[in-house]
Design a protein around this motif. Structure first.
Motif, mmCIF file in Angstrom:
data_model
loop_
_atom_site.group_PDB
_atom_site.id
_atom_site.type_symbol
_atom_site.label_atom_id
_atom_site.label_comp_id
_atom_site.label_asym_id
_atom_site.label_seq_id
_atom_site.Cartn_x
_atom_site.Cartn_y
_atom_site.Cartn_z
ATOM 1 N N PHE A 27 0.860 -1.182 0.000
ATOM 2 C CA PHE A 27 0.000 0.000 0.000
ATOM 3 C C PHE A 27 0.895 1.230 0.000
ATOM 4 C CE2 PHE A 27 -2.076 3.446 2.313
ATOM 5 C CZ PHE A 27 -3.299 3.525 1.678
ATOM 6 N N VAL A 28 0.821 2.024 -1.072
ATOM 7 C CA VAL A 28 1.582 3.266 -1.175
ATOM 8 C C VAL A 28 0.615 4.397 -0.853
ATOM 9 C CG1 VAL A 28 2.950 4.749 -2.680
ATOM 10 C CG2 VAL A 28 3.128 2.258 -2.880
ATOM 11 N N ALA A 35 -0.851 9.468 4.500
ATOM 12 C CA ALA A 35 0.487 9.939 4.864
ATOM 13 C C ALA A 35 1.434 8.803 5.235
ATOM 14 C CB ALA A 35 0.396 10.928 6.018
ATOM 15 N N VAL A 36 0.946 7.563 5.255
ATOM 16 C CA VAL A 36 1.782 6.400 5.561
ATOM 17 C C VAL A 36 1.608 5.356 4.468
ATOM 18 C CG1 VAL A 36 1.669 6.744 8.070
ATOM 19 C CG2 VAL A 36 0.029 5.225 6.951
ATOM 20 N N SER A 37 2.559 4.429 4.398
ATOM 21 C CA SER A 37 2.515 3.302 3.473
ATOM 22 C C SER A 37 2.740 2.032 4.287
ATOM 23 C CB SER A 37 3.609 3.448 2.409
ATOM 24 O OG SER A 37 3.436 4.634 1.668
ATOM 25 N N ILE A 107 4.865 -0.952 8.641
ATOM 26 C CA ILE A 107 4.328 0.391 8.441
ATOM 27 C C ILE A 107 5.471 1.358 8.164
ATOM 28 C CG2 ILE A 107 2.969 2.250 9.458
ATOM 29 C CD1 ILE A 107 1.819 0.002 11.370
ATOM 30 N N HIS A 108 5.398 2.032 7.033
ATOM 31 C CA HIS A 108 6.411 2.990 6.613
ATOM 32 C C HIS A 108 5.920 4.400 6.921
ATOM 33 C CE1 HIS A 108 8.883 0.233 3.937
ATOM 34 N NE2 HIS A 108 7.942 -0.531 4.467
ATOM 35 N N ILE A 113 7.068 4.516 -0.570
ATOM 36 C CA ILE A 113 7.985 3.500 -0.051
ATOM 37 C C ILE A 113 9.322 3.696 -0.737
ATOM 38 C CG2 ILE A 113 8.490 1.038 0.083
ATOM 39 C CD1 ILE A 113 5.437 0.584 0.283
ATOM 40 N N ILE A 114 10.335 3.974 0.084
ATOM 41 C CA ILE A 114 11.692 4.162 -0.408
ATOM 42 C C ILE A 114 12.568 3.166 0.333
ATOM 43 C CG2 ILE A 114 13.605 5.785 -0.648
ATOM 44 C CD1 ILE A 114 11.445 8.030 -0.173
ATOM 45 N N GLN A 115 13.175 2.230 -0.374
ATOM 46 C CA GLN A 115 14.031 1.267 0.308
ATOM 47 C C GLN A 115 15.246 0.946 -0.549
ATOM 48 O OE1 GLN A 115 11.308 -1.786 1.445
ATOM 49 N NE2 GLN A 115 11.195 -2.691 -0.568
#
Length: 121
Positions: A27-28, A35-37, A107-108, A113-115
């Motif tokens: 989920f982006v 405000a969260v992914s 939870i990001h 999502i940046i990884q």
């Protein structure tokens, strides 16, 4: 409350964010006004992502099973109902350390999502 009483666009069906043919989902938040992914992950024993980091904290909630979570130099076990957090820029990973399925929510603290995986070229 059921889905018929919600405004269009509020509910994101799990099938729309499924990763490939697996049960895991991505989920982006930015794509849905959030405000969260997050990642909803269902892993078999021994499965888990490689060592990676994010430029923001990540929080894991173990829904079912046992996870071996590594954050920096520390590794610990977390079971159903446990919550753990890894700080920004610190390499981390988790693996299913149990005999059954691991269901874990990652939870990001970011609308995207940046990884960065450490084992990639």
């Amino acid at each position: 409350m059921n889905s018929s009483s919600l405004s269009s666009g509020v509910v994101v069906p799990g099938a729309e964010i499924r990763i490939g043919t697996e049960r895991s989902r991505r989920f982006v938040g930015a794509e849905h006004g959030a405000a969260v992914s997050y990642f909803w992950v269902e892993n078999q024993p021994g499965e888990g992502p490689g060592l990676h980091w994010h430029p923001y904290p990540e929080t894991w909630v173990v829904i079912e099973g046992v996870a071996s979570i590594t954050v920096g130099e520390e590794t610990f076990l977390a079971g159903a109902g446990d919550t753990a957090t890894g700080p920004a820029f610190v390499p981390h990973r988790f693996v299913n350390a149990g005999d059954g399925v691991l269901r874990i929510l990652g939870i990001h603290a970011s609308p995207t999502i940046i990884q960065t995986f450490l084992d990639e070229d």
